[in-house]
Design a protein around this motif. Structure first.
Motif, PDB file in Angstrom:
ATOM      1  N   CYS A 203      55.716  15.849  57.056  1.00 52.49           N
ATOM      2  CA  CYS A 203      54.707  16.456  56.183  1.00 52.49           C
ATOM      3  C   CYS A 203      53.299  16.174  56.691  1.00 52.49           C
ATOM      4  O   CYS A 203      52.377  15.944  55.927  1.00 52.49           O
ATOM      5  CB  CYS A 203      54.867  15.924  54.757  1.00 52.49           C
ATOM      6  SG  CYS A 203      53.836  16.769  53.533  1.00 52.49           S
ATOM      7  N   ALA A 204      53.140  16.171  58.010  1.00 53.29           N
ATOM      8  CA  ALA A 204      51.864  15.761  58.595  1.00 53.29           C
ATOM      9  C   ALA A 204      51.453  16.690  59.721  1.00 53.29           C
ATOM     10  O   ALA A 204      52.267  17.453  60.252  1.00 53.29           O
ATOM     11  CB  ALA A 204      51.973  14.330  59.121  1.00 53.29           C
ATOM     12  N   ALA A 213      51.313  19.945  57.740  1.00 45.30           N
ATOM     13  CA  ALA A 213      50.419  19.864  56.579  1.00 45.30           C
ATOM     14  C   ALA A 213      49.499  21.077  56.515  1.00 45.30           C
ATOM     15  O   ALA A 213      49.232  21.607  55.430  1.00 45.30           O
ATOM     16  CB  ALA A 213      49.604  18.573  56.645  1.00 45.30           C
ATOM     17  N   SER A 217      49.462  23.551  53.330  1.00 46.32           N
ATOM     18  CA  SER A 217      48.286  23.447  52.465  1.00 46.32           C
ATOM     19  C   SER A 217      47.225  24.504  52.750  1.00 46.32           C
ATOM     20  O   SER A 217      46.328  24.714  51.931  1.00 46.32           O
ATOM     21  CB  SER A 217      47.653  22.058  52.614  1.00 46.32           C
ATOM     22  OG  SER A 217      47.131  21.880  53.924  1.00 46.32           O
ATOM     23  N   CYS A 248      56.279  14.842  50.111  1.00 46.40           N
ATOM     24  CA  CYS A 248      55.328  15.772  50.704  1.00 46.40           C
ATOM     25  C   CYS A 248      54.422  16.387  49.640  1.00 46.40           C
ATOM     26  O   CYS A 248      53.214  16.556  49.859  1.00 46.40           O
ATOM     27  CB  CYS A 248      56.081  16.865  51.459  1.00 46.40           C
ATOM     28  SG  CYS A 248      55.019  17.937  52.451  1.00 46.40           S
ATOM     29  N   ASN A 251      51.889  13.757  48.719  1.00 48.18           N
ATOM     30  CA  ASN A 251      51.027  13.507  49.873  1.00 48.18           C
ATOM     31  C   ASN A 251      49.995  14.624  50.048  1.00 48.18           C
ATOM     32  O   ASN A 251      48.799  14.365  50.252  1.00 48.18           O
ATOM     33  CB  ASN A 251      51.887  13.375  51.134  1.00 48.18           C
ATOM     34  CG  ASN A 251      51.097  12.982  52.360  1.00 48.18           C
ATOM     35  OD1 ASN A 251      50.170  12.185  52.288  1.00 48.18           O
ATOM     36  ND2 ASN A 251      51.451  13.538  53.506  1.00 48.18           N
ATOM     37  N   LEU A 252      50.425  15.874  49.967  1.00 49.50           N
ATOM     38  CA  LEU A 252      49.512  16.999  50.157  1.00 49.50           C
ATOM     39  C   LEU A 252      48.506  17.104  49.021  1.00 49.50           C
ATOM     40  O   LEU A 252      47.351  17.492  49.240  1.00 49.50           O
ATOM     41  CB  LEU A 252      50.304  18.301  50.282  1.00 49.50           C
ATOM     42  CG  LEU A 252      51.140  18.468  51.556  1.00 49.50           C
ATOM     43  CD1 LEU A 252      51.911  19.774  51.512  1.00 49.50           C
ATOM     44  CD2 LEU A 252      50.255  18.417  52.808  1.00 49.50           C
ATOM     45  N   GLN A 255      45.833  14.547  49.635  1.00 55.77           N
ATOM     46  CA  GLN A 255      45.002  14.917  50.776  1.00 55.77           C
ATOM     47  C   GLN A 255      44.186  16.185  50.544  1.00 55.77           C
ATOM     48  O   GLN A 255      43.102  16.344  51.109  1.00 55.77           O
ATOM     49  CB  GLN A 255      45.877  15.118  52.021  1.00 55.77           C
ATOM     50  CG  GLN A 255      46.480  13.852  52.578  1.00 55.77           C
ATOM     51  CD  GLN A 255      47.094  14.087  53.943  1.00 55.77           C
ATOM     52  OE1 GLN A 255      46.597  14.878  54.729  1.00 55.77           O
ATOM     53  NE2 GLN A 255      48.189  13.415  54.228  1.00 55.77           N
ATOM     54  N   ASN A 287      48.917   9.367  55.774  1.00 49.82           N
ATOM     55  CA  ASN A 287      49.965  10.084  55.064  1.00 49.82           C
ATOM     56  C   ASN A 287      50.734   9.183  54.107  1.00 49.82           C
ATOM     57  O   ASN A 287      51.900   9.452  53.784  1.00 49.82           O
ATOM     58  CB  ASN A 287      50.912  10.740  56.067  1.00 49.82           C
ATOM     59  CG  ASN A 287      50.277  11.915  56.775  1.00 49.82           C
ATOM     60  OD1 ASN A 287      50.247  13.026  56.249  1.00 49.82           O
ATOM     61  ND2 ASN A 287      49.735  11.680  57.964  1.00 49.82           N
TER      62      ASN A 287
END
Length: 364
Positions: A203-204, A213, A217, A248, A251-252, A255, A287
Motif C-alpha cells: 500500500c505504498a 498509494a 489515492s 491500507c 494508512n491512505l 496520509q 506507512n
C-alpha cells in the motif's frame, strides 16, 4: 484459458475423474516387477490426489474471492507500470490526474456492477475497477446529485471483485437503503495487489517498483470523478478494506486526508508487513499510521471505524491501539464480533455497522 472461467474448472473436474479412473482401472493391471508396480501405483495415487487438490483450490478461488483473477496474478508480473512513473515523472497529463479524455468504457460484471480496466495517469499502474451505482443514480430526481463514494480494498492475495462476489456489498447496501438506515453511495473496488502472485505491494509508493498509494489515492478518485457524478469533498469520500486492505484504508486516510475523510478497517493491522516496505526504515515509518498519528503536530480531521473479531488474534488489540492515539476521537469507534476467525464471514457480519457508519460520515 481463463483461471477463473468455467471451462478451466470443468477441465479440473475432468482430470480428477480421469485420474481416479486410471487409479482404479490400472491398479491390478500394471505389468513388471514388484518394485515397478509399487512405484506406478504410488504415482497414480499421487496424481489423483494432486488433481483433486487443484480442483478444490480452483473452486475456492472462484467462489470465495477470487484471490487470483488471472494466471499473471497467480504467478506474478501482472502489472503494467510505465517507465515515467517509476522514474519520478508521474506521467501526469493534466491538473486532475487523468489522461486526456479520461472517459472509461465499462461493461457489466454483475447486475448493477460495472467493470473496466485502465492505466493510472499518475501511477502508471494498470488496474481493474468495479463500480456499483445505487438505483437513485439513474433516478431523474437525482439528476443533479453528486453521490458520496466509498473505495473498497481486498486483502492480499485478493481481487477487487471479491467485494461484489464473496462480500456482496451491493446486496447489503440495497437492504440498508430499503430500511432507511443508509443513504445512496457509490461503491468502487480497486485493484490493490498490483504486483501479482503473493507479492504484497505494501500500500505504498515504492521507488522503482510500483506507486500503489498514488494509484489508490490519486488515480482512482480522479477516474471516478471523471466518469460519474461523484462528490468532490474529502468528507464525502471514504475508504474501507478487510485484512491487508483494512491496513491500507487507514494508512491512505492518514496520509491523504485531502482525499478521504473516513476509513473502515475490518480485521486490519497497523504496521506495514511487506518486506518491500519494512526493509526501508523511512518508508516503513511513513506507512505506519499509528506512528504518523502519534508524531503528528496536528492530527488530520479524519475518523475511523476499527473492527475485529475476539477470536481473530491481534485484530481487536490493533484496532484499540490506533483509536488510543487519536487526540480527538470524534466519531471514531470500535466494533467487534465475538466469534469467527480471519474470514469473509466475520467481515460480512461487520458490514451493516460499517456501511451505516460510513453513510453518516459521508452524507454531508
Amino acid at each position: 484459458m481463463s483461471l477463473t472461467g468455467t471451462p478451466f474448472f470443468v477441465l479440473t473436474v475432468v482430470l480428477v475423474v480421469v485420474a481416479l479412473a486410471a487409479l482404479f482401472g490400472l491398479w491390478n493391471r500394471i505389468p513388471g516387477p514388484g518394485a515397478a508396480r509399487l512405484a506406478a501405483r504410488f504415482g497414480l495415487a499421487v496424481l489423483s490426489q494432486l488433481t483433486a487438490v487443484v480442483m478444490v483450490l480452483v473452486y475456492l478461488n472462484n467462489s470465495m474471492g477470487p484471490f487470483y483473477d488471472s494466471w499473471s496474478d497467480l504467478f506474478g508480473g501482472s502489472t503494467t507500470v510505465s517507465d515515467t512513473a517509476l522514474s519520478g515523472n508521474n506521467g501526469h497529463h493534466g491538473g486532475d490526474g487523468v489522461a486526456p479524455g479520461g472517459k472509461l468504457t465499462f461493461s457489466s460484471y454483475l447486475p448493477g456492477v460495472l467493470k473496466t480496466r485502465t492505466v493510472g495517469a499518475s501511477s502508471g499502474i494498470e488496474g481493474s475497477l468495479y463500480v456499483w451505482l445505487p438505483p437513485q443514480y439513474h433516478d431523474p430526481a437525482y439528476a443533479n446529485t453528486d453521490f458520496p463514494v466509498v473505495e473498497l480494498l481486498p486483502g492480499t492475495p485478493g481481487t477487487p471483485q471479491a467485494w461484489f462476489g464473496t462480500m456482496k456489498v451491493q446486496d447489503e447496501m440495497s437492504k440498508l437503503m430499503a430500511a432507511g438506515t443508509v443513504k445512496p453511495m457509490i461503491m468502487v473496488s480497486a485493484k490493490l495487489n498490483v504486483l501479482g502472485g503473493n507479492t504484497d505491494p505494501g500500500c505504498a509508493d515504492i521507488p522503482g517498483v510500483a506507486r500503489t498509494a498514488t494509484w489508490l489515492s490519486r488515480d482512482v478518485p480522479a477516474l471516478i470523478r471523471s466518469n460519474f457524478r461523484a462528490a468532490k469533498a474529502p468528507s464525502q469520500w471514504a475508504i474501507m478494506g478487510y485484512s491487508a486492505g483494512a491496513y491500507c484504508a487507514v494508512n491512505l486516510t492518514v496520509q491523504h486526508p485531502d482525499v478521504f475523510g473516513s476509513a473502515v478497517s475490518l480485521s486490519g493491522y497497523n504496521t506495514p508487513e511487506s518486506p518491500l516496505v519494512t526493509n526501508n526504515l523511512g518508508l516503513s515509518r511513513a506507512n505506519d499510521p499509528v506512528y504518523q498519528l502519534k508524531h503528528a503536530k496536528k492530527q488530520p480531521p479524519v475518523s475511523f471505524l476499527m473492527g475485529g473479531s475476539l477470536q481473530d488474534q491481534g485484530t481487536v488489540p490493533a484496532a484499540k491501539a490506533l483509536l488510543a492515539v487519536l487526540r480527538t476521537p470524534g466519531d471514531s469507534r470500535l466494533v467487534t464480533v465475538r466469534e469467527g476467525g480471519h474470514t469473509p464471514t466475520v467481515w460480512r457480519e461487520m458490514l451493516p455497522d460499517a456501511l451505516t457508519w460510513l453513510s453518516a460520515r459521508t452524507s454531508g
